[in-house]
Design an enzyme around this catalytic site. Structure first.
Site, PDB file in Angstrom:
ATOM      1  N   ASP A  91       0.836  -1.202   0.000  1.00 53.99           N
ATOM      2  CA  ASP A  91       0.000   0.000   0.000  1.00 53.99           C
ATOM      3  C   ASP A  91       0.876   1.259   0.000  1.00 53.99           C
ATOM      4  O   ASP A  91       1.784   1.387   0.833  1.00 53.99           O
ATOM      5  CB  ASP A  91      -0.909  -0.051   1.242  1.00 53.99           C
ATOM      6  CG  ASP A  91      -1.762   1.204   1.375  1.00 53.99           C
ATOM      7  OD1 ASP A  91      -2.032   1.847   0.347  1.00 53.99           O
ATOM      8  OD2 ASP A  91      -2.148   1.552   2.502  1.00 53.99           O
TER       9      ASP A  91
ATOM     10  N   ASP B 160       0.160   7.873  -9.328  1.00 53.15           N
ATOM     11  CA  ASP B 160      -0.556   7.349 -10.494  1.00 53.15           C
ATOM     12  C   ASP B 160      -1.594   6.369  -9.974  1.00 53.15           C
ATOM     13  O   ASP B 160      -1.404   5.153 -10.026  1.00 53.15           O
ATOM     14  CB  ASP B 160       0.465   6.667 -11.413  1.00 53.15           C
ATOM     15  CG  ASP B 160      -0.170   6.133 -12.677  1.00 53.15           C
ATOM     16  OD1 ASP B 160      -1.387   6.304 -12.869  1.00 53.15           O
ATOM     17  OD2 ASP B 160       0.563   5.517 -13.480  1.00 53.15           O
ATOM     18  N   SER B 161      -2.679   6.909  -9.452  1.00 58.66           N
ATOM     19  CA  SER B 161      -3.624   6.071  -8.701  1.00 58.66           C
ATOM     20  C   SER B 161      -4.972   5.963  -9.376  1.00 58.66           C
ATOM     21  O   SER B 161      -5.340   6.761 -10.232  1.00 58.66           O
ATOM     22  CB  SER B 161      -3.828   6.668  -7.311  1.00 58.66           C
ATOM     23  OG  SER B 161      -4.630   7.814  -7.403  1.00 58.66           O
ATOM     24  N   THR B 162      -5.728   4.972  -8.928  1.00 61.92           N
ATOM     25  CA  THR B 162      -7.129   4.837  -9.325  1.00 61.92           C
ATOM     26  C   THR B 162      -7.933   5.969  -8.667  1.00 61.92           C
ATOM     27  O   THR B 162      -7.394   6.789  -7.936  1.00 61.92           O
ATOM     28  CB  THR B 162      -7.656   3.468  -8.843  1.00 61.92           C
ATOM     29  OG1 THR B 162      -7.172   3.223  -7.526  1.00 61.92           O
ATOM     30  CG2 THR B 162      -7.172   2.343  -9.727  1.00 61.92           C
TER      31      THR B 162
HETATM   32  N1  AAT Z   1      -1.067   4.524 -15.527  1.00 65.59           N
HETATM   33  C1  AAT Z   1      -2.466   4.731 -15.527  1.00 65.59           C
HETATM   34  C2  AAT Z   1      -3.131   3.650 -14.753  1.00 65.59           C
HETATM   35  C3  AAT Z   1      -3.717   3.805 -13.557  1.00 65.59           C
HETATM   36  S1  AAT Z   1      -3.837   2.411 -12.608  1.00 65.59           S
HETATM   37  C4  AAT Z   1      -3.607   2.957 -10.968  1.00 65.59           C
HETATM   38  C5  AAT Z   1      -2.952   1.879 -10.089  1.00 65.59           C
HETATM   39  O1  AAT Z   1      -2.987   2.348  -8.735  1.00 65.59           O
HETATM   40  C6  AAT Z   1      -3.614   0.507 -10.084  1.00 65.59           C
HETATM   41  O2  AAT Z   1      -2.728  -0.460 -10.576  1.00 65.59           O
HETATM   42  C7  AAT Z   1      -3.957   0.253  -8.605  1.00 65.59           C
HETATM   43  O3  AAT Z   1      -3.779  -1.091  -8.212  1.00 65.59           O
HETATM   44  C8  AAT Z   1      -2.974   1.186  -7.910  1.00 65.59           C
HETATM   45  N2  AAT Z   1      -3.355   1.570  -6.546  1.00 65.59           N
HETATM   46  C9  AAT Z   1      -4.589   1.898  -6.090  1.00 65.59           C
HETATM   47  N3  AAT Z   1      -4.542   2.156  -4.778  1.00 65.59           N
HETATM   48  C10 AAT Z   1      -3.254   2.009  -4.376  1.00 65.59           C
HETATM   49  C11 AAT Z   1      -2.591   2.142  -3.125  1.00 65.59           C
HETATM   50  N4  AAT Z   1      -3.258   2.465  -2.030  1.00 65.59           N
HETATM   51  N5  AAT Z   1      -1.250   1.949  -3.095  1.00 65.59           N
HETATM   52  C12 AAT Z   1      -0.567   1.611  -4.216  1.00 65.59           C
HETATM   53  N6  AAT Z   1      -1.155   1.451  -5.424  1.00 65.59           N
HETATM   54  C13 AAT Z   1      -2.480   1.647  -5.509  1.00 65.59           C
HETATM   55  C14 AAT Z   1      -4.363   5.085 -13.147  1.00 65.59           C
HETATM   56  C15 AAT Z   1      -5.670   5.209 -13.810  1.00 65.59           C
HETATM   57  C16 AAT Z   1      -6.384   6.506 -13.507  1.00 65.59           C
HETATM   58  C17 AAT Z   1      -7.828   6.369 -13.837  1.00 65.59           C
HETATM   59  C18 AAT Z   1      -8.537   7.660 -13.716  1.00 65.59           C
HETATM   60  N7  AAT Z   1      -9.919   7.502 -14.046  1.00 65.59           N
END
Ligand code: AAT
Length: 283
Positions: free
Chosen positions: A137, A156-158
């Site tokens: 995390d 670069d997060s969701t």
């Molecule tokens: N490069 C563009 C892709 C993404 S994916 C974002 C990543 O963040 C995912 O693989 C997810 O597993 C990761 N993630 C989510 N929460 C955490 C966390 N707490 N710690 C580490 N990693 C995490 C971005 C897409 C953007 C979409 C916008 N609509």
């Protein structure tokens, strides 16, 4: 032939035709699906939201990485939070001056599946000697990281739902501030101004970051497959202003060929439409 459909608002859907479902699984963190279609090539979704596709990933990955390097060309130590597809790391690793990249992705399955199905973003990332890959995390990682240990943090997060929620909190931004050195820059996935739910996420993130960093900006880019196509990154910094301090000649001397980013666009990207400015200024 069938359609992948994503709900962009209660009254608006977006659909992409695909030929093949390449993979589907539920990881301990989220639902992961890979598809192959003609218009956008291979793409994957997390919890049924578009993350990356072969056709427009260059826009997102250019824009999350290059503005920071054009503002401070001396960046050497980079922390990527999330970014499991590898696209952000791929762009960072193009700078020979970068010495160390730590990528903290919560879900190892995203990275492994991208190595298999999405080499355009994942290929070569693990093999680069400057990379340290960690599957944990991001919030927990920054809490334990030493003070002033990175020049740049790229979030670069969701979206701020499920596992991504912790990366949109004041506690996380405070840890980022502490972990950055005196010229440090924080770039974060900043949602979108157009549809109400995303605009609310954007406003909340802005308010929290503004309370912590002395220099804060938001910049925009055009992302056809994210809701409304109008998407943002946050630029927060301890020293450098991304518009006033841009180092055009230094950035050009890296000699990188980019398909979306250039230093003229850099300046323009920080000039926001009036309704976006207003929304960002409202408490
Ligand atoms: N490069 C563009 C892709 C993404 S994916 C974002 C990543 O963040 C995912 O693989 C997810 O597993 C990761 N993630 C989510 N929460 C955490 C966390 N707490 N710690 C580490 N990693 C995490 C971005 C897409 C953007 C979409 C916008 N609509």
């Amino acid at each position: 032939m069938t359609w992948y459909t994503e709900q962009w608002s209660n009254e608006c859907n977006f659909s992409i035709k695909y030929e093949k479902e390449l993979h589907s699984e539920k990881s301990p963190f989220q639902q992961i699906d890979f598809y192959q279609g003609k218009e956008f090539g291979t793409f994957f979704t997390l919890d049924r939201l578009m993350m990356v596709n072969e056709k427009d990933e260059f826009i997102y990955h250019d824009m999350i990485v290059h503005p920071a390097f054009a503002t401070n060309p001396n960046i050497k130590k980079v922390l990527i939070i999330g970014g499991g597809d590898g696209g952000t790391a791929r762009e960072v690793l193009r700078y020979p001056s970068v010495e160390e990249v730590v990528m903290v992705e919560i879900d190892e399955r995203v990275f492994r599946l991208c190595q298999e199905y999405l080499p355009v973003t994942a290929k070569g990332v693990e093999e680069d000697k400057r990379m340290e890959l960690r599957f944990e995390d991001g919030l927990a990682y920054v809490k334990n990281a030493p003070d002033a240990s990175f020049d740049l943090i790229l979030v670069d997060s969701t979206d701020p739902i499920s596992v991504g929620e912790g990366l949109f909190t004041t506690a996380f931004y405070q840890e980022c501030y502490r972990v950055l050195n005196k010229d440090g820059i924080l770039i974060n996935q900043h949602e979108s101004p157009y549809f109400a739910e995303y605009a609310e996420n954007m406003r909340k993130a802005r308010k929290k970051i503004k309370a912590i960093f002395p220099i804060t900006n938001v910049y925009q880019y055009h992302m056809p497959t994210y809701p409304s196509g109008h998407w943002l990154f946050g630029f927060a910094s301890k020293t450098f202003d991304p518009v006033k301090d841009i180092r055009v000649e230094d950035w050009k001397s890296f000699g990188l060929k980019t398909k979306y980013y250039n230093t003229d666009l850099h300046v323009g990207a920080f000039q926001l439409p009036s309704y976006v400015k207003e929304a960002l200024e409202t408490d």
